[in-house]
Design a protein around this motif. Structure first.
Motif, PDB file in Angstrom:
ATOM      1  N   SER A 194       0.935  -1.210   0.233  1.00 35.52           N
ATOM      2  CA  SER A 194      -0.064   0.061  -0.130  1.00 35.52           C
ATOM      3  C   SER A 194       0.926   1.227  -0.136  1.00 35.52           C
ATOM      4  O   SER A 194       2.034   1.184   0.783  1.00 35.52           O
ATOM      5  N   PRO A 195       0.328   2.315  -0.716  1.00 37.65           N
ATOM      6  CA  PRO A 195      -0.844   2.549  -1.258  1.00 37.65           C
ATOM      7  C   PRO A 195      -0.749   2.397  -2.728  1.00 37.65           C
ATOM      8  O   PRO A 195      -1.556   2.912  -3.604  1.00 37.65           O
ATOM      9  N   ASP A 196       0.275   1.606  -3.355  1.00 40.65           N
ATOM     10  CA  ASP A 196       0.479   1.176  -4.916  1.00 40.65           C
ATOM     11  C   ASP A 196      -0.711   0.591  -5.376  1.00 40.65           C
ATOM     12  O   ASP A 196      -1.589  -0.255  -4.613  1.00 40.65           O
ATOM     13  N   LYS A 197      -1.360   1.049  -6.678  1.00 41.19           N
ATOM     14  CA  LYS A 197      -2.548   0.480  -7.264  1.00 41.19           C
ATOM     15  C   LYS A 197      -2.529  -1.108  -7.324  1.00 41.19           C
ATOM     16  O   LYS A 197      -1.370  -1.576  -7.931  1.00 41.19           O
ATOM     17  N   SER A 198      -3.518  -1.422  -6.686  1.00 40.13           N
ATOM     18  CA  SER A 198      -3.681  -3.127  -6.876  1.00 40.13           C
ATOM     19  C   SER A 198      -4.623  -3.664  -7.947  1.00 40.13           C
ATOM     20  O   SER A 198      -5.897  -3.059  -7.493  1.00 40.13           O
ATOM     21  N   VAL A 257     -10.102  -4.949   4.555  1.00 40.17           N
ATOM     22  CA  VAL A 257      -9.229  -5.506   3.410  1.00 40.17           C
ATOM     23  C   VAL A 257      -7.940  -5.179   3.795  1.00 40.17           C
ATOM     24  O   VAL A 257      -7.519  -4.251   4.494  1.00 40.17           O
ATOM     25  N   LEU A 258      -7.215  -6.253   3.986  1.00 41.11           N
ATOM     26  CA  LEU A 258      -5.822  -6.262   4.138  1.00 41.11           C
ATOM     27  C   LEU A 258      -4.851  -6.938   3.171  1.00 41.11           C
ATOM     28  O   LEU A 258      -5.080  -7.733   2.367  1.00 41.11           O
ATOM     29  N   ARG A 259      -3.586  -6.105   3.072  1.00 40.09           N
ATOM     30  CA  ARG A 259      -2.722  -6.755   2.198  1.00 40.09           C
ATOM     31  C   ARG A 259      -1.466  -7.448   3.042  1.00 40.09           C
ATOM     32  O   ARG A 259      -0.547  -6.729   3.834  1.00 40.09           O
TER      33      ARG A 259
END
Length: 248
Positions: free
Chosen positions: A33-37, A59-61
Motif C-alpha cells: 500500500s498505497p500502490d495500485k492493486s 481488506v488487508l494486504r
C-alpha cells in the motif's frame, strides 16, 4: 465502487439481515500500500455489495506486514525475530467470511498467497468450543486477476486449501478477470474492459451473495453440527457411529 443496475436491484430487494456478519479480504498482491492493486479493483465490487447489505468488511494486504515463513501460529517462538501473522490471524478468527484474492504469476497464485495459506494452516489443529477444528462455521471464497491463463487453477488450489482447513465453500465461490494472454492491460488499466466485463461482474456478484447466504445459514444454525467431526472426541476414543469396544 458504484454497482451496476442489476447489482443495486439485488441489494434493494434483499429480505435478509446480514448486519451481524464480518468479512475479511486478504489481498495477496505483491504491491505494498498505497500502490495500485488491480486485484483490489475486483475486491471493490464484492466489498461494495457486502457493505450495502450491512456486512462489516476489512481488506488487508499481507505484503504490508512483516510475515515470517513457516507453519506455526507465531514464528517468533521458532527463532524468527519478527512475525506479524498473529495480528492478521486475530482478524481471520473474527471473520465469518474469508475471501483470499490473488494475481496470477506464471500460471500460479502469488507467492504471498502461498505464504498466507501456509500460515492459515498453522492453526489447522486448533479446536473450537465444541471440539471441532477452529475454522468450522466460517465460509470462504476467492477472487483472481491477471492477464495470463490460470484463474481456475488458482481457484481450485485456494478453495481446496480453505475447505481442507475447515471452511465451508458455497456454490460459485470464485470469480476472476483475465486480460489478453501476454503483455497487455490489467484489470484497472484504461481500455481493459475489466470493470465492465459482464461475466466477471456476474460471477463476483453471485460469489458474494452465496458467501452471505451460507454464512447466514451457518450462523443461524449455531455452526456446523458437532457430531462425527469432533477431534477432541476422536482423540478420546469415540468413533461416533462405529462400535468401539474401548469406549463406552
Amino acid at each position: 465502487m458504484e454497482l451496476n443496475e442489476q447489482q443495486q436491484q439485488m441489494c434493494s430487494q434483499s429480505k435478509w439481515d446480514f448486519s451481524d456478519l464480518r468479512a475479511l479480504f486478504l489481498n495477496c498482491t505483491l504491491k505494498k500500500s498505497p500502490d495500485k492493486s488491480h486485484t483490489q479493483g475486483l475486491i471493490d465490487i464484492s466489498q461494495t455489495i457486502l457493505e450495502a447489505n450491512g456486512v462489516s468488511v476489512e481488506v488487508l494486504r499481507p505484503v504490508d506486514f512483516s510475515l515470517a515463513f513457516g507453519v506455526y501460529p507465531d514464528m517468533t517462538e521458532q527463532g524468527w525475530d519478527q512475525d506479524e501473522w498473529p495480528q492478521i490471524n486475530e482478524k481471520v478468527k473474527a471473520a465469518d467470511i474469508l475471501v483470499i484474492t490473488s494475481p496470477i504469476w506464471l500460471g500460479e497464485k502469488s507467492s504471498v498467497c502461498t505464504q498466507v495459506i501456509e500460515r492459515l494452516y498453522s492453526s489447522s489443529g486448533d479446536l473450537n468450543e465444541q471440539g471441532q477444528y477452529a475454522y468450522y462455521g466460517r465460509v470462504g471464497g476467492c477472487l483472481i486477476t491477471g492477464n495470463e491463463d490460470g484463474a481456475k487453477h488458482c481457484s481450485m488450489n485456494i478453495l481446496y486449501s480453505l475447505q481442507h482447513l475447515g471452511y465451508a465453500i458455497p456454490p460459485q465461490a470464485d470469480a476472476a478477470w483475465l486480460g489478453e494472454a501476454g503483455p497487455g492491460p490489467s484489470y484497472l488499466d484504461p481500455g481493459s474492459g475489466g470493470p465492465e466485463n459482464d461475466f466477471t461482474n456476474r460471477n463476483t456478484t453471485f460469489m458474494t451473495w452465496n458467501l452471505m447466504h451460507l454464512a447466514r445459514m451457518i450462523k443461524d444454525a449455531g455452526g456446523i453440527p458437532a457430531h462425527g467431526n469432533q477431534r477432541s472426541q476422536w482423540d478420546a476414543g469415540c468413533r461416533f457411529d462405529y462400535e468401539n469396544p474401548e469406549h463406552r
